[in-house]
Motif scaffolding. Sequence first.
Motif, short mmCIF file in Angstrom:
data_model
loop_
_atom_site.label_atom_id
_atom_site.label_comp_id
_atom_site.label_asym_id
_atom_site.label_seq_id
_atom_site.Cartn_x
_atom_site.Cartn_y
_atom_site.Cartn_z
N TYR A 82 0.78 -1.24 0.00
CA TYR A 82 0.00 0.00 0.00
C TYR A 82 0.81 1.29 0.00
N THR A 83 2.02 1.28 0.54
CA THR A 83 2.83 2.50 0.53
C THR A 83 3.13 2.96 -0.90
N PRO A 84 3.49 2.06 -1.84
CA PRO A 84 3.70 2.52 -3.22
C PRO A 84 2.45 3.18 -3.82
N THR A 223 -1.67 1.23 5.17
CA THR A 223 -1.68 -0.21 5.43
C THR A 223 -2.93 -0.94 4.92
N SER A 224 -3.80 -0.25 4.16
CA SER A 224 -5.00 -0.94 3.68
C SER A 224 -5.53 -0.29 2.42
N ALA A 225 -6.30 -1.08 1.65
CA ALA A 225 -6.92 -0.57 0.43
C ALA A 225 -7.91 0.54 0.75
N LYS A 226 -8.60 0.41 1.86
CA LYS A 226 -9.57 1.43 2.27
C LYS A 226 -8.89 2.77 2.48
N ILE A 228 -6.12 3.84 1.19
CA ILE A 228 -5.65 4.37 -0.09
C ILE A 228 -6.81 4.99 -0.86
N ALA A 229 -7.96 4.34 -0.82
CA ALA A 229 -9.15 4.90 -1.49
C ALA A 229 -9.55 6.22 -0.85
N VAL A 230 -9.48 6.27 0.46
CA VAL A 230 -9.79 7.51 1.19
C VAL A 230 -8.79 8.60 0.82
#
Length: 258
Positions: A82-84, A223-226, A228-230
């Motif tokens: 998730y960091t990338p 640390t999560s897809a959520k 990143i979407a946010v």
Amino acid sequence: MLKRKTVNSIFILGLIVLVGLSFFLSFPWYIFLLVGFIWFLLTLFGSFFVRWNYHLVSLHSNKSTTKNEVAITFDDGPNSQYTPMALELLKKYDARATFFCIGKHIEKHPELFKQIIREGHTVGNHTFSHDNTFGFYGTSKVAHELSKSIDLVEKLVGLKMRLYRPAFGVTNPSIAEAVNKLGLISIGWNVRSLDTTPRNEKMVLKRITTRTNRGDIILLHDTSAKSIAVLERLLLFLKEKNLKSVTVDQLLELKAYV
């Protein structure tokens, strides 16, 4: 804001007064128990609510700034998945952020950590292990944890970190003493996203956007897809509001490294 030493002094003075008065007046025994219980609750909440600055003074925002700036901060990385994604979005929207990294994750992903710095972001100390029992460590063990991350980063990229983000947002006398001894600056937040809770993306975003104003420090996790979407929707929101995300050291006008 409540300070531990002030609260302790008030309660000690109060107990002395009560003991003195007890020689002349009759007090039920539970009055003393109640006073002790109130002190315990204040100390407990002061340990878990970093914004109280109860044990340790942290910087939570810069409300005096005249610039349309906020600081997005990430805890618990670097994360290989998730960091990338976070870095790609930050680059897309020409935004800068601060990554409070866990030492063992830096050790595992050194090139990703270097990329964070190379792309103009700031890094800070989030302990080496982020152990669940970190709040119960003694001063020397806390100092060892923080120093281990500091030394690792200095060896890896030649930067000696000054910024510290309390693990789990927990502070206590041992953590305060270690942070002060090492000359670190504790960085809190005043907009907590709660992105690690079961709240969905829409709820997390609403919580952030309804609270964010100029000078704020926003807490997220890479640390999560959520999350990143946010982040992407948040960056769009900031663009619409003419707010720019900068590193926390720029927002607070301090040096991130020795």
